[in-house]
Motif scaffolding. Structure first.
Motif, PDB file in Angstrom:
ATOM      1  N   VAL A 284      50.651  39.087  37.495  1.00 29.35           N
ATOM      2  CA  VAL A 284      49.243  39.226  37.376  1.00 29.35           C
ATOM      3  C   VAL A 284      49.116  40.182  35.897  1.00 29.35           C
ATOM      4  O   VAL A 284      49.744  41.099  35.707  1.00 29.35           O
ATOM      5  CB  VAL A 284      49.206  40.330  38.613  1.00 29.35           C
ATOM      6  CG1 VAL A 284      47.589  41.200  38.225  1.00 29.35           C
ATOM      7  CG2 VAL A 284      49.200  39.773  39.822  1.00 29.35           C
ATOM      8  N   SER A 285      48.171  39.741  35.421  1.00 26.07           N
ATOM      9  CA  SER A 285      47.785  40.294  34.059  1.00 26.07           C
ATOM     10  C   SER A 285      46.111  40.990  34.132  1.00 26.07           C
ATOM     11  O   SER A 285      45.456  40.082  34.609  1.00 26.07           O
ATOM     12  CB  SER A 285      47.784  39.418  32.904  1.00 26.07           C
ATOM     13  OG  SER A 285      49.090  39.085  32.620  1.00 26.07           O
ATOM     14  N   LEU A 286      46.139  42.233  33.999  1.00 27.78           N
ATOM     15  CA  LEU A 286      44.841  42.984  33.954  1.00 27.78           C
ATOM     16  C   LEU A 286      44.361  43.261  32.511  1.00 27.78           C
ATOM     17  O   LEU A 286      45.049  43.936  31.893  1.00 27.78           O
ATOM     18  CB  LEU A 286      44.946  43.883  34.921  1.00 27.78           C
ATOM     19  CG  LEU A 286      44.377  43.929  36.180  1.00 27.78           C
ATOM     20  CD1 LEU A 286      44.675  45.001  37.142  1.00 27.78           C
ATOM     21  CD2 LEU A 286      43.036  43.389  36.501  1.00 27.78           C
ATOM     22  N   TYR A 287      43.264  42.847  32.017  1.00 26.80           N
ATOM     23  CA  TYR A 287      42.396  43.105  30.787  1.00 26.80           C
ATOM     24  C   TYR A 287      41.556  44.275  31.006  1.00 26.80           C
ATOM     25  O   TYR A 287      40.525  43.922  31.568  1.00 26.80           O
ATOM     26  CB  TYR A 287      41.996  41.908  30.088  1.00 26.80           C
ATOM     27  CG  TYR A 287      43.270  40.757  29.834  1.00 26.80           C
ATOM     28  CD1 TYR A 287      43.858  40.955  28.748  1.00 26.80           C
ATOM     29  CD2 TYR A 287      43.569  39.990  30.972  1.00 26.80           C
ATOM     30  CE1 TYR A 287      44.854  39.800  28.303  1.00 26.80           C
ATOM     31  CE2 TYR A 287      44.706  39.161  30.607  1.00 26.80           C
ATOM     32  CZ  TYR A 287      45.256  38.986  29.431  1.00 26.80           C
ATOM     33  OH  TYR A 287      46.312  38.311  29.185  1.00 26.80           O
ATOM     34  N   ILE A 288      41.863  45.390  30.464  1.00 29.13           N
ATOM     35  CA  ILE A 288      40.949  46.484  30.619  1.00 29.13           C
ATOM     36  C   ILE A 288      40.691  47.176  29.036  1.00 29.13           C
ATOM     37  O   ILE A 288      41.479  47.360  28.458  1.00 29.13           O
ATOM     38  CB  ILE A 288      41.405  47.808  31.488  1.00 29.13           C
ATOM     39  CG1 ILE A 288      42.073  47.021  32.883  1.00 29.13           C
ATOM     40  CG2 ILE A 288      40.674  48.859  31.485  1.00 29.13           C
ATOM     41  CD1 ILE A 288      42.702  48.153  33.731  1.00 29.13           C
ATOM     42  N   ALA A 289      39.392  46.931  28.801  1.00 29.77           N
ATOM     43  CA  ALA A 289      38.799  46.894  27.581  1.00 29.77           C
ATOM     44  C   ALA A 289      39.618  46.129  26.533  1.00 29.77           C
ATOM     45  O   ALA A 289      39.665  44.823  26.726  1.00 29.77           O
ATOM     46  CB  ALA A 289      39.040  48.398  27.059  1.00 29.77           C
ATOM     47  N   GLU A 291      43.195  46.369  26.156  1.00 33.63           N
ATOM     48  CA  GLU A 291      44.271  46.565  26.603  1.00 33.63           C
ATOM     49  C   GLU A 291      44.595  45.575  27.947  1.00 33.63           C
ATOM     50  O   GLU A 291      44.123  45.306  28.713  1.00 33.63           O
ATOM     51  CB  GLU A 291      44.763  48.066  27.030  1.00 33.63           C
ATOM     52  CG  GLU A 291      44.502  49.093  26.162  1.00 33.63           C
ATOM     53  CD  GLU A 291      44.669  50.433  26.960  1.00 33.63           C
ATOM     54  OE1 GLU A 291      44.646  50.428  28.101  1.00 33.63           O
ATOM     55  OE2 GLU A 291      44.825  51.403  26.135  1.00 33.63           O
ATOM     56  N   ARG A 292      45.967  45.094  27.609  1.00 33.83           N
ATOM     57  CA  ARG A 292      46.544  44.147  28.605  1.00 33.83           C
ATOM     58  C   ARG A 292      47.644  45.102  29.486  1.00 33.83           C
ATOM     59  O   ARG A 292      48.530  45.782  29.058  1.00 33.83           O
ATOM     60  CB  ARG A 292      47.087  42.872  28.194  1.00 33.83           C
ATOM     61  CG  ARG A 292      48.005  42.116  29.121  1.00 33.83           C
ATOM     62  CD  ARG A 292      48.487  40.955  28.325  1.00 33.83           C
ATOM     63  NE  ARG A 292      49.587  40.098  29.245  1.00 33.83           N
ATOM     64  CZ  ARG A 292      49.927  39.241  28.939  1.00 33.83           C
ATOM     65  NH1 ARG A 292      49.613  38.388  28.258  1.00 33.83           N
ATOM     66  NH2 ARG A 292      50.806  38.554  29.896  1.00 33.83           N
ATOM     67  N   HIS A 293      47.580  44.898  30.922  1.00 37.63           N
ATOM     68  CA  HIS A 293      48.347  45.415  31.964  1.00 37.63           C
ATOM     69  C   HIS A 293      49.212  44.299  32.826  1.00 37.63           C
ATOM     70  O   HIS A 293      48.615  43.475  33.218  1.00 37.63           O
ATOM     71  CB  HIS A 293      47.870  46.235  32.826  1.00 37.63           C
ATOM     72  CG  HIS A 293      46.992  47.498  32.080  1.00 37.63           C
ATOM     73  ND1 HIS A 293      47.550  48.676  31.650  1.00 37.63           N
ATOM     74  CD2 HIS A 293      45.696  47.621  31.092  1.00 37.63           C
ATOM     75  CE1 HIS A 293      46.686  49.436  31.064  1.00 37.63           C
ATOM     76  NE2 HIS A 293      45.672  48.863  30.546  1.00 37.63           N
ATOM     77  N   ASP A 294      50.471  44.428  32.741  1.00 35.18           N
ATOM     78  CA  ASP A 294      51.137  43.457  33.862  1.00 35.18           C
ATOM     79  C   ASP A 294      51.955  44.281  34.891  1.00 35.18           C
ATOM     80  O   ASP A 294      53.019  44.470  34.469  1.00 35.18           O
ATOM     81  CB  ASP A 294      52.167  42.589  32.984  1.00 35.18           C
ATOM     82  CG  ASP A 294      51.553  41.741  31.837  1.00 35.18           C
ATOM     83  OD1 ASP A 294      50.785  40.985  32.058  1.00 35.18           O
ATOM     84  OD2 ASP A 294      51.727  42.270  30.410  1.00 35.18           O
ATOM     85  N   PRO A 295      51.225  44.734  35.709  1.00 33.17           N
ATOM     86  CA  PRO A 295      51.709  45.570  36.987  1.00 33.17           C
ATOM     87  C   PRO A 295      52.633  44.767  37.692  1.00 33.17           C
ATOM     88  O   PRO A 295      53.042  43.373  37.930  1.00 33.17           O
ATOM     89  CB  PRO A 295      50.548  45.790  37.600  1.00 33.17           C
ATOM     90  CG  PRO A 295      49.489  44.807  37.591  1.00 33.17           C
ATOM     91  CD  PRO A 295      49.768  44.484  36.082  1.00 33.17           C
ATOM     92  N   PRO A 296      53.739  45.236  38.419  1.00 35.87           N
ATOM     93  CA  PRO A 296      54.586  44.706  39.644  1.00 35.87           C
ATOM     94  C   PRO A 296      53.837  44.289  40.521  1.00 35.87           C
ATOM     95  O   PRO A 296      52.644  44.588  41.075  1.00 35.87           O
ATOM     96  CB  PRO A 296      55.488  45.834  39.831  1.00 35.87           C
ATOM     97  CG  PRO A 296      54.766  46.958  39.571  1.00 35.87           C
ATOM     98  CD  PRO A 296      53.911  46.932  38.537  1.00 35.87           C
TER      99      PRO A 296
END
Length: 342
Positions: A284-289, A291-296
């Motif tokens: 799962v990759s979340l793009y916020i503004a 920034e990219r986040h790859d949470p567990p």
């Protein structure tokens, strides 16, 4: 504009909700449905949608929970839930049989009896012989519990708060008042009911509703202090375990990973079903503004429906976004690998 790119064969969803601290958080949920028609699980052609609100077997508040809402905050542990029926071995009527559920190290065995009632005995009520059965629903309406209306005019009602829709709860009934009342069909084989004075824990394998003990005690305190200083956010004493809906004994310590062996006994005409949970590596990759986040991604729920030859597995991940909630622009879900399923 928020987009969801789902590169899996499963159902995916993103929701932005305040977490238990009141911080806006993006939650990504993935729900996979597998067919259990012999051999290893297969990815179902028709995927089951997310359950967005609790669904009961009958009238809410007067019946047990069939499907629990799947839109919520993170669970700290994996729930294992079975929805279905007990089946007499070989399809021949029996007065009683054992039902077994095992997933990895989690194991629960239920003694299932045919319909019984309290009958007149020499000194005290005795248990009647069970009526033979071939199939019997594994619902909390058939587990220990219930209510006793002591005084209708004063609206004085006693209840088994762990299962107010069950049967067998005595309350303040006398021996004579217990005659003809039903006993539970589902019991703990290590603590069977012997007398009308017994008060065992309700024994089941389905979802536990949010208003039942002990789950309701985890919801926190909603009083004047909360209304003045905290509403509409969750109370400070809210516990994340509130979202756990599995019955006692079917909640893991931490999260299951997939690959765990499963054994279901006497919950289908086949007698025993054995397979392993599929092992799904999800990204799962979340793009916020910018920034990219790859949470567990954690496996939160394993739901078994042997009567429909169906297995559902649900994963969730989360990223706090708070003041950037409107800048969550893309959630990308990938299936990196799938083992133990075709």
């Amino acid at each position: 504009m928020l987009q969801l790119q789902n590169d899996t064969p499963f159902i995916a969803n993103i929701a932005i909700l305040p977490d238990e601290r009141g911080v806006d958080t993006a939650y990504v949920t993935v729900k996979a449905t597998f067919d259990l028609q012999g051999g290893a699980p297969r990815v179902a052609a028709k995927q089951r949608p997310l359950v967005v609100s609790d669904e009961f077997w009958g009238t809410p508040g007067q019946s047990s929970l069939k499907y629990a809402s799947e839109v919520h905050l993170l669970k700290p542990h994996t729930d294992v839930v079975l929805i279905g029926e007990a089946h007499a071995p070989g399809g021949r009527p029996v007065e009683s049989c054992l039902v077994g559920v095992r997933v990895g190290e989690l194991r629960k065995v239920i003694q299932v009896f045919g319909d019984r009632q309290w009958s007149r005995g020499v000194m005290a009520p005795r248990i009647s012989s069970p009526v033979p059965f071939v199939t019997l629903p594994l619902v909390y309406e058939r587990a220990f519990g219930g209510t006793h209306v002591v005084d209708p005019e004063k609206q004085q009602v006693l209840a088994e708060l762990r299962n107010p829709v069950g049967v067998g709860f005595r309350g303040k009934r006398s021996h004579s008042e217990m005659l003809g009342t039903r006993l539970p069909n589902l019991e703990d084989p290590s603590n069977l009911i012997q007398s009308v004075a017994d008060n065992p824990r309700p024994f089941g394998v389905g979802h536990v509703p949010p208003s039942w003990a002990p789950r309701v005690s985890l919801a926190g305190t909603y009083n004047d202090t909360w209304r003045m200083t905290r509403a509409p956010y969750l109370p400070l004493d809210f516990k994340r375990e509130f979202f756990q809906t599995a019955s006692e004994g079917l909640r893991s310590s931490g999260h299951l990973k997939g690959g765990e062996p499963v054994e279901l006994v006497n919950v289908s005409p086949e007698g025993a079903l054995r397979f392993a949970l599929p092992r799904c590596a999800l990204g799962v990759s979340l793009y916020i503004a910018r920034e990219r986040h790859d949470p567990p991604v954690q496996l939160e729920t394993v739901q078994l429906e042997p009567g429909h030859k169906r297995l559902c597995m649900l994963w969730r991940s989360a990223v706090p976004c708070d003041k950037k909630a409107l800048k969550v622009r893309l959630a990308h879900i990938q299936l990196k690998s799938l083992e133990g399923a075709s």
